[in-house]
Design a protein around this motif. Structure first.
Motif, mmCIF file in Angstrom:
data_model
loop_
_atom_site.group_PDB
_atom_site.id
_atom_site.type_symbol
_atom_site.label_atom_id
_atom_site.label_comp_id
_atom_site.label_asym_id
_atom_site.label_seq_id
_atom_site.Cartn_x
_atom_site.Cartn_y
_atom_site.Cartn_z
ATOM 1 N N ALA A 6 36.448 48.003 42.698
ATOM 2 C CA ALA A 6 35.733 49.197 42.222
ATOM 3 C C ALA A 6 34.991 48.895 40.921
ATOM 4 C CB ALA A 6 36.709 50.358 42.033
ATOM 5 N N MET A 7 35.661 48.216 39.992
ATOM 6 C CA MET A 7 35.024 47.857 38.724
ATOM 7 C C MET A 7 33.818 46.967 38.970
ATOM 8 S SD MET A 7 36.239 45.147 35.869
ATOM 9 C CE MET A 7 36.021 43.936 37.153
ATOM 10 N N ALA A 8 33.929 46.053 39.935
ATOM 11 C CA ALA A 8 32.872 45.078 40.207
ATOM 12 C C ALA A 8 31.604 45.708 40.775
ATOM 13 C CB ALA A 8 33.394 44.009 41.159
ATOM 14 N N GLN A 9 31.629 46.997 41.051
ATOM 15 C CA GLN A 9 30.435 47.675 41.553
ATOM 16 C C GLN A 9 29.622 48.333 40.438
ATOM 17 O OE1 GLN A 9 29.612 47.015 44.757
ATOM 18 N NE2 GLN A 9 31.433 45.770 44.427
ATOM 19 N N ALA A 10 30.130 48.265 39.208
ATOM 20 C CA ALA A 10 29.426 48.854 38.068
ATOM 21 C C ALA A 10 28.225 47.984 37.694
ATOM 22 C CB ALA A 10 30.381 48.982 36.887
ATOM 23 N N GLU A 47 45.215 38.352 38.006
ATOM 24 C CA GLU A 47 45.300 39.473 37.063
ATOM 25 C C GLU A 47 45.413 39.010 35.614
ATOM 26 O OE1 GLU A 47 49.468 38.457 38.368
ATOM 27 O OE2 GLU A 47 47.534 38.661 39.372
ATOM 28 N N ASP A 48 45.776 37.758 35.401
ATOM 29 C CA ASP A 48 45.861 37.228 34.047
ATOM 30 C C ASP A 48 44.500 36.780 33.509
ATOM 31 O OD1 ASP A 48 48.774 37.341 33.478
ATOM 32 O OD2 ASP A 48 48.852 36.060 35.260
ATOM 33 N N PHE A 49 43.500 36.721 34.383
ATOM 34 C CA PHE A 49 42.172 36.256 33.979
ATOM 35 C C PHE A 49 41.057 37.237 34.340
ATOM 36 C CE2 PHE A 49 44.824 32.542 34.868
ATOM 37 C CZ PHE A 49 44.797 31.931 33.622
ATOM 38 N N LEU A 50 41.176 37.891 35.469
ATOM 39 C CA LEU A 50 40.145 38.835 35.915
ATOM 40 C C LEU A 50 40.459 40.234 35.401
ATOM 41 C CD1 LEU A 50 39.734 37.657 39.619
ATOM 42 C CD2 LEU A 50 38.290 37.072 37.644
ATOM 43 N N ASN A 51 39.446 40.913 34.922
ATOM 44 C CA ASN A 51 39.598 42.255 34.372
ATOM 45 C C ASN A 51 39.972 43.246 35.481
ATOM 46 O OD1 ASN A 51 39.491 44.281 32.436
ATOM 47 N ND2 ASN A 51 37.291 44.585 32.654
ATOM 48 N N LEU A 93 35.412 36.280 44.898
ATOM 49 C CA LEU A 93 35.663 35.837 43.526
ATOM 50 C C LEU A 93 37.162 35.871 43.239
ATOM 51 C CD1 LEU A 93 34.882 35.001 40.678
ATOM 52 C CD2 LEU A 93 34.400 37.407 40.193
ATOM 53 N N TYR A 94 37.800 36.967 43.570
ATOM 54 C CA TYR A 94 39.245 37.126 43.378
ATOM 55 C C TYR A 94 39.997 36.016 44.125
ATOM 56 C CZ TYR A 94 43.814 39.450 43.210
ATOM 57 O OH TYR A 94 45.131 39.747 43.006
ATOM 58 N N ALA A 95 39.647 35.803 45.386
ATOM 59 C CA ALA A 95 40.318 34.792 46.213
ATOM 60 C C ALA A 95 40.116 33.392 45.656
ATOM 61 C CB ALA A 95 39.829 34.873 47.650
ATOM 62 N N SER A 97 42.032 46.775 44.650
ATOM 63 C CA SER A 97 41.127 47.924 44.793
ATOM 64 C C SER A 97 40.477 48.296 43.460
ATOM 65 C CB SER A 97 41.869 49.129 45.378
ATOM 66 O OG SER A 97 42.949 49.502 44.539
ATOM 67 N N ALA A 98 41.223 48.200 42.360
ATOM 68 C CA ALA A 98 40.660 48.497 41.039
ATOM 69 C C ALA A 98 39.631 47.443 40.647
ATOM 70 C CB ALA A 98 41.772 48.575 39.995
ATOM 71 N N PHE A 99 39.923 46.189 40.950
ATOM 72 C CA PHE A 99 38.985 45.110 40.639
ATOM 73 C C PHE A 99 37.684 45.282 41.418
ATOM 74 C CE2 PHE A 99 37.269 40.832 41.543
ATOM 75 C CZ PHE A 99 36.936 40.472 40.253
#
Length: 152
Positions: free
Chosen positions: A88-92, A74-78, A56-58, A84-86
């Protein structure tokens, strides 16, 4: 002359006061005509983890690069300032994954559907974007007004 210069990328090493050709790569367009530069009209919330958040990031990064955008994922994705932070968040089980204009919404939703991630989209219509996008060589930035004075 540029008034109310905003976000962007200015590469000053490309210009010389002796360069008569500096304005050959000069372009000014209304932000309203640049899909990735639109206001963040859409928020996308996931209600399950993303199996492959790097894809998704790519996809967002590749799209922005192909469009010549100076904005990044980083201007669009939380939480995407660090991959690594993205991830990790995406596993919630529930989180805001992205905010952006329709082109980013479509890109993110397509990938979430491809990965069978449950999500919801909320519309938050932003104001019309009156700014301009200025491109000059490899530089690009937003401003409210661009004026050129030509010698007589």
């Amino acid at each position: 002359m540029f008034n109310d210069v905003g976000d962007g990328r200015l590469r000053t090493d490309e210009f010389s006061s002796d360069d008569d050709h500096a304005l050959e790569a000069f372009d000014v367009v209304a932000v309203a005509d640049v899909p990735w530069a639109q206001g963040s009209d859409w928020s996308i919330y996931c209600s399950g983890p993303i199996g492959d958040p790097v894809t998704l990031y790519a996809n967002v990064q590749d799209y922005l690069h192909r469009q010549g955008a100076f904005l990044g994922p980083e201007d669009f994705l939380n939480q995407a300032e660090e991959l690594s932070a993205f991830t990790a968040m995406a596993q919630a089980n529930g989180f805001l994954v992205a905010r952006g204009p329709a082109c980013i919404r479509d890109l993110v939703c397509f990938e979430l559907e491809r990965q069978s991630v449950p999500y919801n989209v909320l519309s938050t219509i932003s104001d019309a974007e009156p700014r301009l996008l200025v491109r000059l060589g490899n530089s690009a930035f937003f401003c409210q007004e661009a004026l050129i004075e030509l010698p007589d």
